[in-house]
Design a protein around this motif. Structure first.
Motif, PDB file in Angstrom:
ATOM      1  N   ALA A 139       1.011  -1.110  -0.036  1.00 19.00           N
ATOM      2  CA  ALA A 139      -0.150  -0.100  -0.096  1.00 19.00           C
ATOM      3  C   ALA A 139       0.851   1.316  -0.104  1.00 19.00           C
ATOM      4  CB  ALA A 139      -0.973  -0.067   1.132  1.00 19.00           C
ATOM      5  N   ILE A 140       1.920   1.426   0.646  1.00 19.33           N
ATOM      6  CA  ILE A 140       2.916   2.243   0.980  1.00 19.33           C
ATOM      7  C   ILE A 140       3.546   2.752  -0.493  1.00 19.33           C
ATOM      8  CG2 ILE A 140       4.862   3.489   1.819  1.00 19.33           C
ATOM      9  CD1 ILE A 140       4.353   1.948   4.439  1.00 19.33           C
ATOM     10  N   ASP A 141       3.907   1.506  -1.207  1.00 26.50           N
ATOM     11  CA  ASP A 141       4.514   1.647  -2.378  1.00 26.50           C
ATOM     12  C   ASP A 141       3.610   2.522  -3.589  1.00 26.50           C
ATOM     13  OD1 ASP A 141       6.948   0.582  -1.619  1.00 26.50           O
ATOM     14  OD2 ASP A 141       6.680  -1.398  -2.152  1.00 26.50           O
ATOM     15  N   GLU A 142       2.415   1.859  -3.483  1.00 31.56           N
ATOM     16  CA  GLU A 142       1.367   2.570  -4.245  1.00 31.56           C
ATOM     17  C   GLU A 142       1.128   3.968  -4.152  1.00 31.56           C
ATOM     18  OE1 GLU A 142      -2.064   0.275  -4.928  1.00 31.56           O
ATOM     19  OE2 GLU A 142      -1.125  -1.661  -5.201  1.00 31.56           O
ATOM     20  N   PHE A 143       0.868   4.177  -2.734  1.00 32.92           N
ATOM     21  CA  PHE A 143       0.802   5.496  -2.351  1.00 32.92           C
ATOM     22  C   PHE A 143       1.960   6.537  -2.839  1.00 32.92           C
ATOM     23  CE2 PHE A 143       2.499   8.397   1.267  1.00 32.92           C
ATOM     24  CZ  PHE A 143       1.594   9.484   0.751  1.00 32.92           C
ATOM     25  N   LYS A 144       3.226   6.173  -2.916  1.00 28.93           N
ATOM     26  CA  LYS A 144       4.447   6.905  -3.064  1.00 28.93           C
ATOM     27  C   LYS A 144       4.341   7.381  -4.477  1.00 28.93           C
ATOM     28  CE  LYS A 144       7.720   5.259   0.607  1.00 28.93           C
ATOM     29  NZ  LYS A 144       8.837   4.473   0.661  1.00 28.93           N
ATOM     30  N   SER A 149       4.033  15.353  -0.082  1.00 27.57           N
ATOM     31  CA  SER A 149       4.760  16.227   0.966  1.00 27.57           C
ATOM     32  C   SER A 149       6.208  15.556   0.807  1.00 27.57           C
ATOM     33  CB  SER A 149       4.229  15.913   2.338  1.00 27.57           C
ATOM     34  OG  SER A 149       3.031  16.327   2.135  1.00 27.57           O
ATOM     35  N   GLU A 150       7.222  16.647   0.780  1.00 27.89           N
ATOM     36  CA  GLU A 150       8.710  16.059   0.776  1.00 27.89           C
ATOM     37  C   GLU A 150       9.071  15.967   2.229  1.00 27.89           C
ATOM     38  OE1 GLU A 150      10.759  19.099  -1.312  1.00 27.89           O
ATOM     39  OE2 GLU A 150       9.498  18.851  -3.343  1.00 27.89           O
ATOM     40  N   THR A 174      -5.535   1.789   4.092  1.00 26.88           N
ATOM     41  CA  THR A 174      -4.208   2.653   4.416  1.00 26.88           C
ATOM     42  C   THR A 174      -3.791   3.542   3.239  1.00 26.88           C
ATOM     43  OG1 THR A 174      -3.644   0.217   5.260  1.00 26.88           O
ATOM     44  CG2 THR A 174      -1.697   1.859   4.525  1.00 26.88           C
ATOM     45  N   ILE A 175      -4.173   3.078   2.029  1.00 26.13           N
ATOM     46  CA  ILE A 175      -3.902   4.328   0.723  1.00 26.13           C
ATOM     47  C   ILE A 175      -4.582   5.408   1.084  1.00 26.13           C
ATOM     48  CG2 ILE A 175      -4.011   4.488  -1.531  1.00 26.13           C
ATOM     49  CD1 ILE A 175      -3.455   1.569  -2.007  1.00 26.13           C
ATOM     50  N   LEU A 177      -6.121   6.575   3.881  1.00 20.80           N
ATOM     51  CA  LEU A 177      -5.502   7.382   5.069  1.00 20.80           C
ATOM     52  C   LEU A 177      -4.075   8.180   4.788  1.00 20.80           C
ATOM     53  CD1 LEU A 177      -6.715   5.361   8.008  1.00 20.80           C
ATOM     54  CD2 LEU A 177      -7.383   7.479   7.189  1.00 20.80           C
ATOM     55  N   LEU A 178      -3.410   7.365   4.016  1.00 19.11           N
ATOM     56  CA  LEU A 178      -2.080   7.960   3.591  1.00 19.11           C
ATOM     57  C   LEU A 178      -2.312   9.402   2.695  1.00 19.11           C
ATOM     58  CD1 LEU A 178       0.133   4.918   2.963  1.00 19.11           C
ATOM     59  CD2 LEU A 178       0.729   6.538   4.457  1.00 19.11           C
ATOM     60  N   CYS A 179      -3.184   9.184   1.966  1.00 17.22           N
ATOM     61  CA  CYS A 179      -3.592  10.324   0.820  1.00 17.22           C
ATOM     62  C   CYS A 179      -3.850  11.486   1.672  1.00 17.22           C
ATOM     63  CB  CYS A 179      -4.340   9.796  -0.298  1.00 17.22           C
ATOM     64  SG  CYS A 179      -3.509   8.732  -1.419  1.00 17.22           S
ATOM     65  N   LYS A 180      -5.009  11.192   2.613  1.00 13.26           N
ATOM     66  CA  LYS A 180      -5.456  12.046   3.407  1.00 13.26           C
ATOM     67  C   LYS A 180      -4.507  12.860   4.228  1.00 13.26           C
ATOM     68  CE  LYS A 180      -9.562  12.759   6.157  1.00 13.26           C
ATOM     69  NZ  LYS A 180     -10.789  12.168   6.763  1.00 13.26           N
ATOM     70  N   LEU A 181      -3.558  12.109   4.805  1.00 21.99           N
ATOM     71  CA  LEU A 181      -2.694  12.679   5.827  1.00 21.99           C
ATOM     72  C   LEU A 181      -1.665  13.615   4.892  1.00 21.99           C
ATOM     73  CD1 LEU A 181      -1.569  13.333   8.483  1.00 21.99           C
ATOM     74  CD2 LEU A 181      -0.407  11.337   8.522  1.00 21.99           C
ATOM     75  N   ASP A 182      -1.533  13.167   3.813  1.00 25.72           N
ATOM     76  CA  ASP A 182      -0.362  13.747   2.775  1.00 25.72           C
ATOM     77  C   ASP A 182      -1.001  15.056   2.234  1.00 25.72           C
ATOM     78  OD1 ASP A 182       1.856  13.969   1.165  1.00 25.72           O
ATOM     79  OD2 ASP A 182       0.596  13.301  -0.395  1.00 25.72           O
ATOM     80  N   ASP A 183      -2.183  15.230   2.118  1.00 24.73           N
ATOM     81  CA  ASP A 183      -3.072  16.502   1.590  1.00 24.73           C
ATOM     82  C   ASP A 183      -2.923  17.520   2.765  1.00 24.73           C
ATOM     83  OD1 ASP A 183      -3.472  15.628  -0.783  1.00 24.73           O
ATOM     84  OD2 ASP A 183      -5.398  14.730  -0.549  1.00 24.73           O
ATOM     85  N   ILE A 184      -3.352  16.925   4.169  1.00 26.43           N
ATOM     86  CA  ILE A 184      -3.464  17.801   5.414  1.00 26.43           C
ATOM     87  C   ILE A 184      -1.983  18.430   5.379  1.00 26.43           C
ATOM     88  CG2 ILE A 184      -3.669  17.694   7.733  1.00 26.43           C
ATOM     89  CD1 ILE A 184      -5.544  15.599   7.450  1.00 26.43           C
ATOM     90  N   ILE A 185      -0.952  17.742   5.308  1.00 26.59           N
ATOM     91  CA  ILE A 185       0.447  18.240   5.575  1.00 26.59           C
ATOM     92  C   ILE A 185       0.964  19.186   4.643  1.00 26.59           C
ATOM     93  CG2 ILE A 185       3.009  17.536   5.837  1.00 26.59           C
ATOM     94  CD1 ILE A 185       2.091  14.987   6.928  1.00 26.59           C
ATOM     95  N   ASN A 186       0.348  18.956   3.434  1.00 25.57           N
ATOM     96  CA  ASN A 186       0.764  19.706   2.113  1.00 25.57           C
ATOM     97  C   ASN A 186       0.022  20.805   2.168  1.00 25.57           C
ATOM     98  OD1 ASN A 186       2.278  19.906  -0.226  1.00 25.57           O
ATOM     99  ND2 ASN A 186       0.372  20.049  -1.276  1.00 25.57           N
ATOM    100  N   SER A 187      -1.299  21.022   2.555  1.00 26.71           N
ATOM    101  CA  SER A 187      -2.353  22.018   2.629  1.00 26.71           C
ATOM    102  C   SER A 187      -1.680  23.089   3.694  1.00 26.71           C
ATOM    103  CB  SER A 187      -3.472  21.744   2.343  1.00 26.71           C
ATOM    104  OG  SER A 187      -3.950  21.014   3.680  1.00 26.71           O
TER     105      SER A 187
END
Length: 383
Positions: A139-144, A149-150, A174-175, A177-187
């Protein structure tokens, strides 16, 4: 097995009572305005070097404590903006606590920013643990491939419920939630001070979902509870409308609350425990009462202590007690008896859905226990 979750108002506080075959198992009190778990863009208002901490304002007039051990970014100075998550609500005179270690929790996994992959210790099968880790890594590999977020290394904690879940559902959650947290950090980089960039789902909604999943019948007489539920839940909730008798009276809920908040709890043997709450911890004292007559015998004392340990776990769950718990069991002379008590106590604690750790026995014979804080304990809300 007859399972019900009753939601009603007791003394103007919304409470939930879980019953199995007519016996109350848990009581949960809800603060619908709780901001626990929300993520904010806060401003550093103070830095205290000698205790390695800072205070971060997330709203005007609301300053929160932050341990610098939780902070991994560039060196902070007063006035800096920082994205934080409320990890603990205010406790009496203590300020709320925030952390930069952001996380989002789902039904099967918790997504974090610490870069680690872990599996619940309650999943014992080694083959299942390996299988779950492989699912998460995929799931992490697909999300990446779409990560925004850098310099953020996401991590995953696999929850106990994943042990019996569908593999595809775990991966999909998993994917997401990863995308959601990524969007939160980026925004959050583009938000102004005091912005709430993530508002956590109310605890009552999460609990309703959990109890529905565990095949409980949900019953409430509160229109406001139904109004905050989305369409997925409304059809699964029974609205209680009887005019001649209230839910409180029908199930004796107020009496259950009063009994639960009583400091003294009697055991079948005639012994009892006393529960006291202090600023820093909860203290529990085990008393033999009339259970031991004449000279104390080690076997009898051990039996009472084990009975007390089982009831203490029940009370921690029922009252939602968390943090540090110190227990003064009846003294035993033999080390083998102490080890047996610890072994039994740890087994009882495993039944608790909330992480509860029986630490050890101190030199003074006191047993140390910690229980993860999810919400305010019942006595704090109901007082």
């Amino acid at each position: 097995m007859n399972k019900k979750y009753i939601i009603t108002s007791i003394n103007n506080i919304i409470c939930g009572f879980s019953f199995i075959d007519g016996v109350v198992q848990e009581i949960r009190a809800y603060e619908l305005e709780s901001i626990l778990g929300n993520i904010y863009v806060g401003r550093v208002s103070n830095i205290i070097q000698n205790i390695n901490s800072a205070f971060v304002d997330i709203k005007k007039g609301l300053s929160c404590y932050m341990s610098m051990e939780d902070y991994t970014g560039k060196k902070l100075k007063i006035g800096d903006l920082v994205t934080v998550q409320l990890s603990k609500e205010a406790i009496k005179t203590k300020a709320p606590t925030v952390t930069t270690r952001l996380s989002l929790d789902g039904e099967y996994v918790v997504v974090t920013v610490d870069g680690k992959i872990g599996v619940s210790s309650k999943i014992k099968s080694e083959s299942k643990r390996i299988e779950l880790k492989d699912i998460i890594k995929t799931a992490i590999d697909e999300f990446k491939q779409n990560k925004k977020s850098e310099n953020v290394d996401f991590g995953i904690i696999v929850r106990t419920k994943s042990g019996d879940a569908n593999i595809n559902e775990i991966k999909e959650e998993t994917i997401n939630l990863l995308c959601k947290l990524d969007d939160i950090i980026n925004s959050s980089k583009y938000q102004t001070c005091y912005s709430c960039v993530y508002e956590k789902c109310p605890m009552i909604i999460k609990d309703i979902n959990s109890f529905i999943t565990d095949e409980y019948e949900i019953i409430t007489d509160l229109s406001e509870v139904i109004s905050i539920c989305d369409s997925n839940y409304i059809n699964k909730i029974t609205k209680y409308n009887a005019d001649n008798i209230s839910l409180d009276t029908l199930y004796g809920l107020k009496n259950i609350i009063n009994k639960t908040l009583n400091k003294r709890v009697y055991l079948k043997s005639g012994a009892y425990i006393i529960i006291d709450h202090t600023e820093a911890m909860t203290v529990i004292d085990v008393n033999s009462g009339k259970a031991i007559k004449g000279a104390s015998k080690e076997e009898k004392v051990l039996a009472i202590n084990i009975e007390a340990a089982k009831e203490i776990v029940n009370q921690l769950i029922l009252r939602d007690i968390s943090g540090i718990i110190i227990i003064d069991f009846i003294s035993m002379e033999k080390e083998i008896s102490q080890n047996q008590l610890l072994k039994e106590f740890k087994q009882f604690a495993e039944a608790d859905k909330t992480k509860t750790t029986v630490v050890d026995i101190t030199r003074l014979g006191l047993v140390e226990v910690t229980r993860k804080r999810i919400r305010k304990p019942l006595h704090e809300i109901m007082k």
